[in-house]
Design a protein around this motif. Sequence first.
Motif, short mmCIF file in Angstrom:
data_model
loop_
_atom_site.label_atom_id
_atom_site.label_comp_id
_atom_site.label_asym_id
_atom_site.label_seq_id
_atom_site.Cartn_x
_atom_site.Cartn_y
_atom_site.Cartn_z
N TYR A 53 11.28 5.10 -4.96
CA TYR A 53 11.84 3.73 -4.97
C TYR A 53 11.03 2.74 -4.53
O TYR A 53 10.91 1.63 -5.23
CB TYR A 53 13.03 3.60 -3.76
CG TYR A 53 13.49 2.30 -3.39
CD1 TYR A 53 14.27 1.58 -4.11
CD2 TYR A 53 12.87 1.70 -2.25
CE1 TYR A 53 14.53 0.05 -3.77
CE2 TYR A 53 13.39 0.52 -1.98
CZ TYR A 53 14.16 -0.23 -2.71
OH TYR A 53 14.44 -1.53 -2.37
N ARG A 54 10.02 2.87 -3.82
CA ARG A 54 8.88 1.69 -3.53
C ARG A 54 8.14 1.76 -4.71
O ARG A 54 7.82 0.46 -5.00
CB ARG A 54 8.15 2.37 -2.24
CG ARG A 54 8.90 2.30 -1.11
CD ARG A 54 7.87 2.77 0.36
NE ARG A 54 8.44 2.89 1.47
CZ ARG A 54 8.67 1.56 2.20
NH1 ARG A 54 8.68 0.66 1.53
NH2 ARG A 54 9.41 2.00 3.03
N ALA A 55 7.86 2.82 -5.36
CA ALA A 55 7.02 2.74 -6.55
C ALA A 55 7.65 1.86 -7.91
O ALA A 55 6.84 1.03 -8.54
CB ALA A 55 6.49 4.03 -7.18
N ARG A 56 8.72 1.80 -7.86
CA ARG A 56 9.59 1.35 -9.01
C ARG A 56 9.87 -0.40 -8.51
O ARG A 56 9.79 -0.92 -9.53
CB ARG A 56 11.09 1.76 -9.13
CG ARG A 56 11.00 3.20 -9.77
CD ARG A 56 12.58 3.73 -10.04
NE ARG A 56 13.40 3.35 -9.04
CZ ARG A 56 13.77 4.27 -7.92
NH1 ARG A 56 13.18 5.59 -8.43
NH2 ARG A 56 14.77 4.08 -7.21
N GLY A 99 15.50 11.75 1.80
CA GLY A 99 14.35 12.70 1.61
C GLY A 99 13.16 11.70 1.08
O GLY A 99 13.13 10.56 0.57
N HIS A 100 11.82 12.10 1.62
CA HIS A 100 10.72 11.30 1.55
C HIS A 100 10.35 11.05 0.00
O HIS A 100 10.09 9.71 -0.32
CB HIS A 100 9.45 12.17 1.92
CG HIS A 100 8.25 11.36 2.14
ND1 HIS A 100 7.36 11.45 1.06
CD2 HIS A 100 7.61 10.80 3.03
CE1 HIS A 100 6.37 10.57 0.91
NE2 HIS A 100 6.32 10.35 2.41
N GLY A 101 10.92 11.74 -0.92
CA GLY A 101 10.50 11.64 -2.40
C GLY A 101 11.06 10.55 -2.86
O GLY A 101 10.71 9.91 -3.74
N ASP A 152 0.84 -1.24 -0.03
CA ASP A 152 -0.12 0.19 -0.10
C ASP A 152 1.06 1.25 0.17
O ASP A 152 1.44 1.68 0.88
CB ASP A 152 -0.98 -0.03 1.28
CG ASP A 152 -2.07 0.97 1.34
OD1 ASP A 152 -1.82 2.03 0.49
OD2 ASP A 152 -3.00 0.97 2.06
N LEU A 153 1.10 1.70 -1.18
CA LEU A 153 2.16 2.70 -1.25
C LEU A 153 1.92 4.04 -0.46
O LEU A 153 2.40 4.80 -0.16
CB LEU A 153 2.43 3.07 -2.90
CG LEU A 153 2.94 2.06 -3.51
CD1 LEU A 153 3.21 2.38 -4.94
CD2 LEU A 153 4.37 1.29 -3.01
#
Length: 539
Positions: free
Chosen positions: A53-56, A46-48, A21-22
């Motif tokens: 990374y998680r999305a990829r 940084g949060h971004g 759950d991104l």
Amino acid sequence: MTDAELLRAAHEYENALRDNDLAALDTWFADGLATVRAEGGTALVGHGEISDYRARRGGAPVRHLRRVHVREPAPGHAVTVSETERVDGGSGLQTQVWERRGEGWRIIAAHVSGAPAAPVPTVAPGPDRATWRERGPDGGALVRGSGHGELAGVRVAVKDLVDLTGHRVGAGVPAHLERAVPATRTAPALRALLDAGADVTGIAQTDEFAFSLMGTNAHYGTPANVAAPGRTTGGSTSGPAAAVAVGAADLGIGTDTAGSLRVPGSFCGLYAWRPTHGAVDVEGVLPLAPSFDTVGLLAAEPAVLLRAGRILLGVPGTVERPRALLRSATLSGLAEPATAVAVDAALTALAVQTGLPLLDVVDLPGGEFGTEEVQAWTAAFRTVQAAEAWAAHGRFVEENPGAVSPAVEARFRTGAGTDPVDVDLARETLRRSASRLAALLAHGWLTLPSTAGPAPLLDASPAQWEAARASTLPLTSLASGAGVPVLGLPWGRVGELPVGLSVLAPAGADAGLLDLLTRVAPEGRRHRATEERPGQSAT
């Protein structure tokens, strides 16, 4: 006491990681450039960057918490070090720094590492006198089951107390084996496993007449403990524990009177289940102390224990779930300090995975257990057990001088002259303890160390052996005297040595207790590869 809100936050984070759950994961990591996540020599700052990374990567490998260490270095800040087990057999380590903000606890820094699956110990197909009394040819099946059903292909090590058609029960005593006749009927509990498809791979050794907790046998030796080399397996279900730990069997069926499944489970790093007294048929099983005798299971794979346990229970009733997990400072304090810390880390992992509140007994009606109370139920248990053990086997001991070792004979003889009045008084003490425990279990399921410490060294002195047994009995005899079910989780570690966490549920709540495994353990069998393989970390 661990902050309850922090445990809830960690539970929600684990759910988000499991479900990939991104959006939720983005929420749990603190916003801003100061947040950092490090892994494999690279830091995401940084949060971004962390979110990208998680999305990829498309989700993390499935893994489950085994130990969570929580430290709070300053108000509003906490560090969690989580040890994990992955379904591919590998392990992971995750360190997170949490900060309490206006919106609640958030992660401001994380570091992740992983390790591949450890090699599987080599299993010799030949006979092993200390582990097996009788084994199938070349390590194959001694007796075939139905070949179909929930347990098809599962190999069972049978404790040498359980009737198997055509085979004798030796009870770990050569003189008893010589006088035994082959069983004409398989014990119903074992028959149920065979009918469900399991095969018997062999009859495994037991401590003499099952009257021990340490796993030694003066006649056959001590089985090897691959989980703690150079140390005992624990007993009295020693042979099945050794066989399951080394991978020569998938399931051990044995007895638990005073901890004879829970102790080897703790020492050998195995899952253990002692059922509610009377929930599993004990017909065809050599007794020790019938007021406490139960037939239960050991397994390395939680899914195997779950399936086999459900079969022994038959048609389950309502699956009861606990309101909370309970922790007792008195009972934890009965263990060695390092063991108490290790078991508490396992308990925290259990609380985070299940999302159940973690409550201290001292804050509940009735309050904390008293030292005198613990001493009373332990002494009462010993009195009744010894009296019943002498009633069961005293005649054999009298008629066969030297047939059992001096230490075990002395244990039997403590019950020889027990005054029936003293036995009745002891039973009344146990009834009071059972009532007290039942009232406590209405608030949640009680947790405690399975043993007072890791497995003792094989070359320990007799005094050290007796001290280890005596210090563990107060922990195991509470459930035995009250007749309640226990699930042993092999998650604690003192260095590299396993120690178990026991979960006690109300009498009759076995189905719910076993169902706990579906919430905290990998589905299916763990991969136990002999080759190292790179793995992706999870956090």
